[in-house]
Scaffold this motif. Structure first.
Motif, mmCIF file in Angstrom:
data_model
loop_
_atom_site.group_PDB
_atom_site.id
_atom_site.type_symbol
_atom_site.label_atom_id
_atom_site.label_comp_id
_atom_site.label_asym_id
_atom_site.label_seq_id
_atom_site.Cartn_x
_atom_site.Cartn_y
_atom_site.Cartn_z
ATOM 1 N N GLY A 342 7.543 25.490 26.619
ATOM 2 C CA GLY A 342 7.400 26.738 25.871
ATOM 3 C C GLY A 342 7.275 26.445 24.401
ATOM 4 N N ASP A 344 7.630 29.028 21.959
ATOM 5 C CA ASP A 344 8.281 30.064 21.162
ATOM 6 C C ASP A 344 9.319 29.421 20.245
ATOM 7 N N TRP A 346 12.225 30.354 18.979
ATOM 8 C CA TRP A 346 13.635 30.395 19.365
ATOM 9 C C TRP A 346 13.912 29.544 20.593
ATOM 10 N N TRP A 347 12.934 29.441 21.487
ATOM 11 C CA TRP A 347 13.099 28.559 22.648
ATOM 12 C C TRP A 347 13.189 27.099 22.194
ATOM 13 N N SER A 350 16.489 26.456 20.420
ATOM 14 C CA SER A 350 17.621 26.347 21.358
ATOM 15 C C SER A 350 17.619 25.005 22.080
ATOM 16 N N VAL A 351 16.438 24.581 22.526
ATOM 17 C CA VAL A 351 16.345 23.293 23.229
ATOM 18 C C VAL A 351 16.695 22.141 22.292
#
Length: 469
Positions: A342, A344, A346-347, A350-351
């Protein structure tokens, strides 16, 4: 590789008079500050390498040069670290350290004028990497000569300085690039790195600063009682003795040690390459330099917090280093795949944070895992083999990842290759567990790692997988 050398004890006090001891302070604080600056400056700009040279590689029409430079850099670092151990047998800390600092700064100066990728490979990869590799054993050997009782606390301070550089350098480099461009940014980094000369100048021989031992009268009985702790300290021998005198290839006759060595090497190379390649992946998603720098900084902060949390937890609870390393490597495989699944913001953010937390299990625990894979008196040989293997592996694996990018035109496959490196570790150790799970003969059950204080490491059916770790 800063965590690996942190478990090595200096050799300065062995030749000192019996009634004189290291200061555990005094000039040692200056040495500690020098070590902190060495790793803060050495790792800082290296961790921001992808951001620093992003536009440069675009101008060259290929990003495959990035893993090539990083591979050569880490390979040169490992090999020069090996050779500096030999040099330290004959020359002083400052003599070897100043040569390393000189090479490091020379690499900075030459990098300012590079026009092609192959030039960057030589200036940044070979010269700069070799210089930093020479300063690593000098720094930790000098540090461990000066500190005995306060070693853990002072090393924590050094690690904090190094971590702060990893957090701040991506943002700093982003700002400097926007204000001054690549060449002037490289010039300013070179000016900062000149402080390494002063950091090496303060590495005085410990004999210059020894103090009178307040407990100089030691009875024979006390000496007998101290044999066990001295045996434990055999793990923390001088880096000189460790690499130069005790590299014993007969350790490779043990399949379980080979399994540990290979697994650690592939996982370690995957982690180092990830740090360099992540900014390039994020740029390919269309992120701005500030967004990329923020993600990288967030991962570094998560790593720092995880290290602090691990230190607190392991102070109260016995933790099996290999089991935690194995679990962290399994999670790392999933996170590498998640990062390319992904785009995105924010994705990805977070990762990256999750990866920073898990990275702690690799960087902090790998020397402890290696330590429990060999008897205490042969740990120096085991670490020497790890240094050599990791260096050679980086020289081969990182350029291969660059070839993968050239062939596919996608960073996703590069991250799949990094995941495959971690998978090698998981598969090897799983096979080892299947083969030896019923073997009650754990050859190293007499050794307890620093994270297993007071815990009986004698073998049980399922622990053979862990205690050979």
């Amino acid at each position: 590789m800063d965590e690996a050398f942190a478990h090595i004890e200096g050799n300065g006090k062995k030749d000192c008079k019996r009634d004189m001891v290291p200061p555990d302070g005094g000039w040692g604080y200056v040495v500690c500050l020098g070590v902190g600056f060495t790793f803060m400056l050495g790792f800082g700009s290296s961790n921001a390498f992808g951001i620093l040279f992003h536009n440069f590689f675009i101008e060259q029409g290929s990003a495959s040069g990035l893993p090539l430079v990083i591979g050569v850099y880490n390979g040169a670092l490992s090999i020069s670290g090996f050779l500096s151990g030999i040099a330290l047998k004959r020359y002083s800390f400052r003599q070897v350290g100043l040569i390393g600092a000189g090479l490091f700064v020379l690499g900075d100066v030459l990098t300012i004028f590079v026009q092609r990728t192959y030039q960057l490979v030589f200036t940044f990869g070979v010269i700069r990497g070799a210089g930093f590799g020479m300063m690593i054993p000098v720094s930790f050997t000098a540090f461990n000569c000066y500190f005995t009782k306060r070693r853990t606390a002072m090393m924590s301070a050094n690690q904090t300085m190094s971590s702060m550089a990893s957090i701040t350098f991506p943002i700093l480099v982003t700002y400097l690039l926007a204000e001054y461009g690549l060449r002037w940014t490289l010039t300013l980094i070179m000016a900062l790195d000149l402080h390494l000369v002063f950091a090496m100048l303060v590495m005085h021989p410990v004999q210059w600063h020894m103090i009178k031992n307040p407990e100089a009268s030691i009875t024979d009985n006390n000496e007998e009682k101290e044999k066990l702790p001295k045996r434990h300290e055999s793990i923390q021998k001088s880096i000189i003795k460790m690499i130069c005198e005790n590299v014993e290839v007969d350790l490779l006759k043990d399949p379980r040690f080979v399994s540990t060595l290979l697994g650690l090497g592939f996982a370690f190379v995957s982690d180092i390459t990830y740090l360099a390649m992540e900014p390039m992946l994020l740029f390919s998603y269309g992120f701005s330099k500030m967004e990329v720098a923020t993600c990288v900084m967030a991962g570094a902060i998560a790593d720092l917090l995880a290290r602090f949390l691990l230190a607190v937890i392991t102070f109260f609870v016995a933790v099996d280093s290999r089991k935690l390393f194995f679990g962290g490597t399994c999670i790392t495989i999933l996170l590498r795949i998640a990062l390319v699944s992904g785009s995105d913001l924010w994705w990805v953010f977070s990762v990256t944070v999750a990866s920073g937390v898990v990275r702690c299990s690799v960087q902090v625990l790998f020397p402890l895992v290696l330590a429990t894979a060999a008897p205490p008196d042969r740990f120096p040989a085991a670490l020497g083999l790890h240094i050599i293997f990791s260096g050679v592996l980086m020289l081969m694996a990182d350029p291969l990842i660059g070839v993968i990018y050239e062939a596919t035109g996608s960073y996703s496959y590069c991250f799949f290759a990094m995941s495959f490196c971690c998978l090698i570790c998981v598969v090897l150790w799983s096979i080892e567990y299947i083969i030896y799970r019923k073997d009650k003969r754990c050859p190293y059950n007499h050794f307890q790692s620093p994270l297993r204080r007071g815990v009986d490491t004698s073998c049980v059916d399922t622990v053979c997988f862990v205690t050979t770790l």
